[in-house]
Design a protein around this motif. Structure first.
Motif, PDB file in Angstrom:
ATOM      1  N   GLU A 280      18.010  13.186   8.678  1.00  0.00           N
ATOM      2  CA  GLU A 280      18.973  13.983   9.434  1.00  0.00           C
ATOM      3  C   GLU A 280      18.387  14.523  10.732  1.00  0.00           C
ATOM      4  N   ASN A 281      17.066  14.730  10.772  1.00  0.00           N
ATOM      5  CA  ASN A 281      16.438  15.372  11.923  1.00  0.00           C
ATOM      6  C   ASN A 281      15.735  14.409  12.868  1.00  0.00           C
ATOM      7  N   GLU A 282      15.637  13.163  12.521  1.00  0.00           N
ATOM      8  CA  GLU A 282      14.898  12.198  13.344  1.00  0.00           C
ATOM      9  C   GLU A 282      15.868  11.280  14.083  1.00  0.00           C
ATOM     10  N   PRO A 283      15.899  11.367  15.428  1.00  0.00           N
ATOM     11  CA  PRO A 283      16.806  10.498  16.194  1.00  0.00           C
ATOM     12  C   PRO A 283      16.451   9.022  16.005  1.00  0.00           C
ATOM     13  N   GLY A 284      17.466   8.193  15.884  1.00  0.00           N
ATOM     14  CA  GLY A 284      17.254   6.757  15.741  1.00  0.00           C
ATOM     15  C   GLY A 284      16.941   6.295  14.337  1.00  0.00           C
ATOM     16  N   LEU A 285      16.875   7.217  13.397  1.00  0.00           N
ATOM     17  CA  LEU A 285      16.568   6.879  12.000  1.00  0.00           C
ATOM     18  C   LEU A 285      17.740   7.297  11.132  1.00  0.00           C
ATOM     19  N   SER A 286      18.198   6.393  10.272  1.00  0.00           N
ATOM     20  CA  SER A 286      19.278   6.739   9.351  1.00  0.00           C
ATOM     21  C   SER A 286      19.036   6.074   8.005  1.00  0.00           C
ATOM     22  N   ALA A 287      19.678   6.616   6.999  1.00  0.00           N
ATOM     23  CA  ALA A 287      19.664   6.029   5.655  1.00  0.00           C
ATOM     24  C   ALA A 287      21.093   5.597   5.376  1.00  0.00           C
ATOM     25  N   ILE A 288      21.319   4.287   5.371  1.00  0.00           N
ATOM     26  CA  ILE A 288      22.676   3.768   5.246  1.00  0.00           C
ATOM     27  C   ILE A 288      22.921   3.210   3.853  1.00  0.00           C
ATOM     28  N   PRO A 289      24.148   3.336   3.327  1.00  0.00           N
ATOM     29  CA  PRO A 289      24.475   2.694   2.056  1.00  0.00           C
ATOM     30  C   PRO A 289      24.350   1.180   2.210  1.00  0.00           C
ATOM     31  N   CYS A 290      23.882   0.526   1.154  1.00  0.00           N
ATOM     32  CA  CYS A 290      23.661  -0.917   1.230  1.00  0.00           C
ATOM     33  C   CYS A 290      24.345  -1.588   0.041  1.00  0.00           C
ATOM     34  N   ALA A 291      25.442  -2.264   0.313  1.00  0.00           N
ATOM     35  CA  ALA A 291      26.243  -2.886  -0.741  1.00  0.00           C
ATOM     36  C   ALA A 291      25.469  -3.953  -1.509  1.00  0.00           C
ATOM     37  N   SER A 292      24.621  -4.711  -0.831  1.00  0.00           N
ATOM     38  CA  SER A 292      23.873  -5.772  -1.512  1.00  0.00           C
ATOM     39  C   SER A 292      22.735  -5.209  -2.353  1.00  0.00           C
ATOM     40  N   GLY A 293      22.259  -4.010  -2.020  1.00  0.00           N
ATOM     41  CA  GLY A 293      21.118  -3.431  -2.715  1.00  0.00           C
ATOM     42  C   GLY A 293      19.780  -3.944  -2.195  1.00  0.00           C
ATOM     43  N   TRP A 294      19.798  -4.808  -1.182  1.00  0.00           N
ATOM     44  CA  TRP A 294      18.574  -5.395  -0.628  1.00  0.00           C
ATOM     45  C   TRP A 294      18.277  -4.804   0.741  1.00  0.00           C
ATOM     46  N   CYS A 295      17.098  -4.235   0.877  1.00  0.00           N
ATOM     47  CA  CYS A 295      16.643  -3.703   2.153  1.00  0.00           C
ATOM     48  C   CYS A 295      15.652  -4.689   2.761  1.00  0.00           C
ATOM     49  N   GLY A 296      15.512  -4.603   4.074  1.00  0.00           N
ATOM     50  CA  GLY A 296      14.584  -5.482   4.756  1.00  0.00           C
ATOM     51  C   GLY A 296      13.788  -4.763   5.809  1.00  0.00           C
ATOM     52  N   LYS A 297      12.676  -5.368   6.141  1.00  0.00           N
ATOM     53  CA  LYS A 297      11.832  -4.895   7.231  1.00  0.00           C
ATOM     54  C   LYS A 297      11.368  -6.129   7.984  1.00  0.00           C
ATOM     55  N   VAL A 298      11.552  -6.139   9.294  1.00  0.00           N
ATOM     56  CA  VAL A 298      11.177  -7.279  10.125  1.00  0.00           C
ATOM     57  C   VAL A 298      10.133  -6.812  11.131  1.00  0.00           C
ATOM     58  N   ILE A 299       9.031  -7.544  11.199  1.00  0.00           N
ATOM     59  CA  ILE A 299       8.009  -7.295  12.211  1.00  0.00           C
ATOM     60  C   ILE A 299       8.010  -8.492  13.142  1.00  0.00           C
ATOM     61  N   GLU A 300       8.318  -8.228  14.391  1.00  0.00           N
ATOM     62  CA  GLU A 300       8.448  -9.286  15.391  1.00  0.00           C
ATOM     63  C   GLU A 300       7.380  -9.093  16.461  1.00  0.00           C
ATOM     64  N   GLY A 301       6.704 -10.180  16.825  1.00  0.00           N
ATOM     65  CA  GLY A 301       5.688 -10.112  17.868  1.00  0.00           C
ATOM     66  C   GLY A 301       4.400  -9.510  17.363  1.00  0.00           C
ATOM     67  N   GLY A 302       3.502  -9.221  18.303  1.00  0.00           N
ATOM     68  CA  GLY A 302       2.220  -8.619  17.926  1.00  0.00           C
ATOM     69  C   GLY A 302       1.385  -9.514  17.052  1.00  0.00           C
ATOM     70  N   GLY A 303       1.489 -10.826  17.253  1.00  0.00           N
ATOM     71  CA  GLY A 303       0.761 -11.787  16.414  1.00  0.00           C
ATOM     72  C   GLY A 303      -0.736 -11.773  16.643  1.00  0.00           C
ATOM     73  N   THR A 304      -1.407 -12.795  16.188  1.00  0.00           N
ATOM     74  CA  THR A 304      -2.865 -12.855  16.233  1.00  0.00           C
ATOM     75  C   THR A 304      -3.405 -12.892  17.657  1.00  0.00           C
ATOM     76  N   TYR A 305      -2.592 -13.318  18.638  1.00  0.00           N
ATOM     77  CA  TYR A 305      -3.058 -13.407  20.015  1.00  0.00           C
ATOM     78  C   TYR A 305      -2.680 -12.184  20.843  1.00  0.00           C
ATOM     79  N   ALA A 306      -2.047 -11.214  20.253  1.00  0.00           N
ATOM     80  CA  ALA A 306      -1.620 -10.023  20.987  1.00  0.00           C
ATOM     81  C   ALA A 306      -2.826  -9.147  21.315  1.00  0.00           C
ATOM     82  N   VAL A 307      -2.862  -8.625  22.530  1.00  0.00           N
ATOM     83  CA  VAL A 307      -3.942  -7.734  22.950  1.00  0.00           C
ATOM     84  C   VAL A 307      -3.728  -6.348  22.368  1.00  0.00           C
ATOM     85  N   ASP A 308      -2.498  -5.888  22.336  1.00  0.00           N
ATOM     86  CA  ASP A 308      -2.153  -4.605  21.732  1.00  0.00           C
ATOM     87  C   ASP A 308      -0.821  -4.768  21.008  1.00  0.00           C
ATOM     88  N   ASP A 309      -0.297  -3.680  20.453  1.00  0.00           N
ATOM     89  CA  ASP A 309       0.955  -3.797  19.695  1.00  0.00           C
ATOM     90  C   ASP A 309       2.178  -3.468  20.541  1.00  0.00           C
TER      91      ASP A 309
END
Length: 145
Positions: A49-78
């Motif tokens: 409730e207090n953190e902008p850009g963060l929410s807890a949404i109901p999920c009908a499928s019951g499956w949550c996900g997390k995706v990490i894009e970029g920042g691979g082995t050749y990345a200098v920083d994140d």
């Protein structure tokens, strides 16, 4: 007999909750150091409730996900690394929690799937619902006997 009935009622209630009545997923996106979605993810359900850009949404499928894009082995920083947490329409065909390299929105990403209330919080998949159930069961069992 009364104690056993109370315990059985509680366990039935807990199984119903953990099987989908209260399944929610964190929803957010961060890039680099910006945003609150990045790892380590230091928020819980009361922080939503207090953190902008963060929410807890109901999920009908019951499956949550997390995706990490970029920042691979050749990345200098994140800086190029983006992390997104969300509800997904469906999980893996074998219904097993997992993380793996895959293609998502035409990009190579590292994606994790988990099933459970707000399970997409950590850098790895955890079985918080199961651990919570065992803990609550042990507390009630000690109180009743």
């Amino acid at each position: 007999m009364y104690k056993q009935l109370v315990l059985a009622s509680f366990l039935l209630f807990y199984v119903q909750i953990s099987n989908g009545l209260l399944r929610r997923c964190y929803q957010c996106r961060s890039r680099g150091e910006l945003g609150s979605c990045k790892d380590p993810f230091n928020y819980n359900a009361t922080d939503v409730e207090n953190e902008p850009g963060l929410s807890a949404i109901p999920c009908a499928s019951g499956w949550c996900g997390k995706v990490i894009e970029g920042g691979g082995t050749y990345a200098v920083d994140d800086y190029d690394q983006a992390i997104q947490r969300m509800c997904v329409q469906r999980g893996p065909d074998d219904n097993q929690d997992r993380c793996a390299n895959t293609v998502y929105n035409y990009k190579k990403v590292y994606m994790c799937f988990c099933q459970g209330d707000l399970c997409n919080h950590g850098s790895t998949i955890s079985l918080n619902t199961f651990a919570l159930g065992i803990t609550v069961f042990a507390i009630i069992h000690n109180c009743l006997y």
